[in-house]
Write an enzyme that holds these catalytic residues in place. Structure first.
Site, PDB file in Angstrom:
ATOM      1  N   TYR A 121      -4.716   3.300   7.820  1.00 59.41           N
ATOM      2  CA  TYR A 121      -5.801   2.537   7.877  1.00 59.41           C
ATOM      3  C   TYR A 121      -6.568   2.880   9.111  1.00 59.41           C
ATOM      4  O   TYR A 121      -6.514   4.245   9.442  1.00 59.41           O
ATOM      5  CB  TYR A 121      -5.838   0.874   7.897  1.00 59.41           C
ATOM      6  CG  TYR A 121      -4.921   0.416   6.830  1.00 59.41           C
ATOM      7  CD1 TYR A 121      -5.210   0.666   5.671  1.00 59.41           C
ATOM      8  CD2 TYR A 121      -3.753  -0.178   7.082  1.00 59.41           C
ATOM      9  CE1 TYR A 121      -4.535   0.147   4.383  1.00 59.41           C
ATOM     10  CE2 TYR A 121      -2.813  -0.775   6.105  1.00 59.41           C
ATOM     11  CZ  TYR A 121      -3.198  -0.652   4.801  1.00 59.41           C
ATOM     12  OH  TYR A 121      -2.468  -1.018   3.590  1.00 59.41           O
ATOM     13  N   LYS A 171       0.559   3.749  -2.848  1.00 54.62           N
ATOM     14  CA  LYS A 171      -0.620   4.383  -3.114  1.00 54.62           C
ATOM     15  C   LYS A 171      -0.265   5.674  -2.902  1.00 54.62           C
ATOM     16  O   LYS A 171      -0.831   6.615  -3.732  1.00 54.62           O
ATOM     17  CB  LYS A 171      -1.760   3.888  -2.193  1.00 54.62           C
ATOM     18  CG  LYS A 171      -2.248   2.605  -2.395  1.00 54.62           C
ATOM     19  CD  LYS A 171      -3.359   2.153  -1.192  1.00 54.62           C
ATOM     20  CE  LYS A 171      -3.689   0.821  -1.504  1.00 54.62           C
ATOM     21  NZ  LYS A 171      -4.345   0.239  -0.228  1.00 54.62           N
ATOM     22  N   VAL A 223       1.124  -3.711   3.949  1.00 51.44           N
ATOM     23  CA  VAL A 223       1.264  -4.905   4.463  1.00 51.44           C
ATOM     24  C   VAL A 223       2.194  -5.841   4.541  1.00 51.44           C
ATOM     25  O   VAL A 223       2.591  -6.809   5.182  1.00 51.44           O
ATOM     26  CB  VAL A 223      -0.046  -5.924   4.133  1.00 51.44           C
ATOM     27  CG1 VAL A 223      -1.570  -5.371   4.565  1.00 51.44           C
ATOM     28  CG2 VAL A 223      -0.246  -6.346   2.688  1.00 51.44           C
ATOM     29  N   TYR A 252      -3.623  -2.387 -10.400  1.00 49.10           N
ATOM     30  CA  TYR A 252      -3.501  -2.226  -8.819  1.00 49.10           C
ATOM     31  C   TYR A 252      -2.742  -3.312  -8.209  1.00 49.10           C
ATOM     32  O   TYR A 252      -1.779  -3.226  -7.560  1.00 49.10           O
ATOM     33  CB  TYR A 252      -4.873  -2.348  -8.429  1.00 49.10           C
ATOM     34  CG  TYR A 252      -5.056  -2.120  -6.818  1.00 49.10           C
ATOM     35  CD1 TYR A 252      -5.100  -0.946  -6.267  1.00 49.10           C
ATOM     36  CD2 TYR A 252      -5.386  -3.238  -6.143  1.00 49.10           C
ATOM     37  CE1 TYR A 252      -4.900  -0.688  -4.932  1.00 49.10           C
ATOM     38  CE2 TYR A 252      -5.533  -3.270  -4.701  1.00 49.10           C
ATOM     39  CZ  TYR A 252      -5.122  -1.910  -4.083  1.00 49.10           C
ATOM     40  OH  TYR A 252      -5.525  -2.015  -2.788  1.00 49.10           O
ATOM     41  N   SER A 310       0.921  -1.307  -0.025  1.00 49.34           N
ATOM     42  CA  SER A 310       0.011  -0.159   0.027  1.00 49.34           C
ATOM     43  C   SER A 310       0.936   1.144   0.048  1.00 49.34           C
ATOM     44  O   SER A 310       0.170   2.485  -0.212  1.00 49.34           O
ATOM     45  CB  SER A 310      -0.840   0.031   1.286  1.00 49.34           C
ATOM     46  OG  SER A 310      -1.849  -1.033   1.067  1.00 49.34           O
TER      47      SER A 310
END
Lengths: 311, 311, 311, 311
Positions: free
Chosen positions: C245, C69, C263, C193, C66
């Site tokens: 998150y 991103k 992660v 993605y 992530s």
């Protein structure tokens, strides 16, 4: 002869239930309910002719709790008619009986009159224009009239205890009030609500009080017209779809009768055209409904062929 | 004489519906459904003796859509028995028919077999061990057998169109797959699902196919035993509590019969012991159920005294 | 001298982390991540002058997941500017990183670009007008340019594995597609993605790539202007409020720096005006963020006085 | 010279705001707030040296409402330390400021101390062991001490009005009480809560009271140590992530400072190391935060280079 069949089936079921080890857990949130002996079991069936088949603790009063909501709904419909549906819906809730989430999504309108929020809104409607004491008197007299028994009373210790610990219900009531769904002061409405949930009745009294629902709105013995046949059908429909919290689908699937449960372990069930039924077994299942109550009713409808979904 | 009453009531209702201005809005998410004339209306009632009372567009095929879920559930229960209930619940959903929120809260287990997610899980179970084409053939043959009519087919244009735009259903299926609730490749399961929803039937065929549910699992004319009487009752119970999405409570309250609707505007309803009923009126209400279909069924049960909640 | 302080602090922290027994659990949903040794630890800090303080596994590539991103957001803002905010919000999610509930409540618009749904929507925007392969090439080249290192590659085994098991992400993408939030075919967007999440980088490469965020949009060593100073501040603000998150509040409270976790156990953190920081410790906490990564960064900001919330 | 810059910027911004037509809507849920003139605007900035730059209605007291939550949190942390975090979380809420849904999902533990539920839980902690009047006196004296101004009072009409109509807050409090999160009688806790929200302060008083947050826990003029530097940083972090309800992400993105808003239209913002800032503009945006307050702060941080996310 039919009497004999019914008497035998009721006696058999009471015997079978006495031997079951799976009883569920007695409601523990107030001491008055937690103290009840989990081995209690009562079953009373009154058929169309007025014959009463009774077994077990048929005459021991217990706290009817949410079963009272059937009677307050009946009373409120008598006063307000379809205006009542402006503040309460008619759909199953799809969540736990005291859920507040649904109220947020639907701007304070409870999904149906049998979840706590809905029953509080119904109580508020009965209260309007009266003092709490008067409203409560009216509810109690209505039950005494239906059961033909003026000895029915409110268990004040239960009512006081629920009032002291009923923060969840106070949250629901305040929440609805914030959306303008309640007319009366929150503490008045809650006071009446906690007290009518604390009415104590025996299976015999309860089955008697429910007879009008089994017979198109009329008590076939007294001839008293309580509600129109259409209204009786509609109350039964609501009991079928919403009467057992988030276990309503399961009750319909297994028992196949309109019914309303209470956390005291009682269930009032209606076999339209055939019988009014009350059962009491204090141990509850995960959804908060009487475990052996449901088992007993499943056996009863199967053996008597009373399911509304087929013979 | 009873035939005469039924014929007259059916004809009257068809006349009354033809004059209604309130028709709801035809489903618009795929061109094939959007093109249907909102003035269409068909009604077929088949009583226990096999007498068929028909009115309006009784023989015009329409897309049965979610009504197919009653038959796939019946088929899947035949294959898997109570194992089916490990992956689908039996409670009303309390939310819109395509809600994904409930799936998150309940770890991928749909609430009941009649919401989209639940029906997809049921389809996945029928598919297991087969190719999509075989599974679909089995479903179609089952409906042809029940209706006694081998001319029933799948409308391929509808199926293709739904497959192209069915992102919401693809989301539901992928979501369940992430919890391990589906066994087969997502695109296979969805393929079978979209195709069985695209089966086209007339009211006459549909009422014929539903007769076993009205008569304890057996078609009284052919004597075919489709399911046990207990299973028929249970499927009826599920239709009553869950058959009209988030309008199930309303349908029970107003009509008082087990029923299953589809966005094509059809409704299959069951009057246990009395009749199998199919109605078609393409305009939908806010909950996605046929508006005039419900109005017609309310009139029918009232005039025939068929409500399961009292006479 | 300041170099000496930084070098010493970085070395001390690496030593301390090597002795910790509490490491969290390595992500287990795909074999490629589950196989990583939980004792791995890398830390690289690059200050404003370009001095690099490194410790532990500073040059071992790991799956950035992530963290990618941050870079796809930067790229997408470059292409679409504020148009991007029509399809993604800027508020913390208040729920788990793969929640689909929020999407239902907000009609398919993800709350921010750092939850999975939001990052998929951002990827879809980068993809528009291109083939998946081209879009992926653009993302990879952007990272190679930022890190000044053309050896950075995508770990194809990780990408394939995520694609095979990414049903939750497929659900999110299909769900957004059903609301019209995605322009491209779902499988194309998901393909890009999954692949950009599978980019492998070392702490050294990552810290290098993040320098523009620490220095008003510019790499102070190369003089390359990557984004305007306003945009750099805004990306930092989003990292602070949404980068971890449902542990974003906790990271702000304890560490006090904008940061983005993955992660794979990596974290990119930014001390505006002072340093770009990358840490890698594969064990995760309950919210899915690197446990020792957070502990190490808390120690680092405290000892260096780099918190953005006070000295 | 720096004073001159600050004075000029503050004056310019006040001028610009006076000409804006977009003012948002004044809070209307109680008459006392609804009556406030939407054209009011005050801005006070106090820098590290103690220089005060003021413009507009800098000395007009307004209802600080939720801004009081910063000070009750500070006080409660002083009393209970990290024990406080057993009953309140530290994560952004991701939903409306008075949402009760989150409380159901997280068993009565509010997400953070700045949403209503969290602030009520913090108030309950301050109250413990005291009478409501004493607790309220302590809160008021703390604010008088921080502002160096003993003339600060509670607006009793506002407090009474909120108490009369605060059913939503009563719902939140009762709901938490049902989970055992509150120690004191609900009406006591709510009484203190409604009264501290009704404290009236001017921008000058508020900016003065917030100085310790801008300067590592210490008022640089008086030398008073209010909290440790770590605690000051952490309170700032909470303000950044949670201080503007569901507009917190937006405030961080546009303004880039820790800040806390109130529905009275006030905002307290903190530029660590640089300044304490109070702004007042009664019109609110959709998220319930001062519209021009945010616009003014965005202009101020940009012109002074005070964003915590870069120069």
């Amino acid at each position: 002869m039919s009497n004999q069949l019914l008497d035998r089936v009721v006696a058999e079921i009471a015997d079978e239930m006495a031997q079951r080890a799976d009883r569920g857990a007695v409601a523990s949130y107030i001491p008055e309910l937690a103290r009840v002996d989990p081995r209690r079991f009562g079953l009373v069936v009154i058929d169309a002719a007025g014959h009463v088949a009774a077994a077990g603790d048929a005459d021991v009063p217990f706290s009817i709790q949410s079963i009272s909501k059937v009677f307050t709904l009946t009373l409120a419909l008598g006063k307000a008619g379809d205006r009542l549906w402006r503040r309460v819906g008619r759909e199953p809730s799809g969540s736990a009986f005291n859920s507040i989430v649904q109220l947020e999504h639907e701007r304070g309108i409870p999904r149906n009159p049998f979840i706590n929020a809905g029953a509080i809104a119904v109580t508020d409607l009965i209260l309007s224009g009266h003092q709490p004491r008067e409203a409560l008197g009216e509810i109690l007299r209505f039950l005494q009239f239906l059961a033909g028994d003026s000895s029915i009373v409110i268990d004040d210790a239960v009512a006081k205890s629920e009032q002291r610990t009923g923060f969840r219900n106070a949250a629901l009531a305040n929440y609805m009030k914030s959306f303008g769904v309640l007319d009366n002061p929150v503490e008045y409405t809650l006071g009446v609500y906690f007290h009518h949930c604390a009415i104590a009745m025996s299976c015999r009294q309860l089955a008697m009080a429910g007879r009008f629902l089994a017979h198109n709105g009329q008590n076939p013995s007294t001839g008293h017209n309580v509600v129109s046949s259409e209204r009786a059908r509609r109350i039964n429909a609501l009991m079928l779809t919403c009467g057992h919290y988030d276990g309503s689908g399961e009750f319909a699937y297994r028992v196949g009768l309109p019914g309303k449960s209470g956390v005291g372990g009682g269930v009032l069930a209606v076999a339209p055209g055939n019988a009014s039924i009350a059962v009491w077994a204090p141990g509850l299942d995960a959804a908060g409904n009487s475990h052996l109550g449901r088992v007993a009713l499943e056996a009863l409808t199967k053996r008597m062929g009373w399911s509304i979904f087929g013979v």
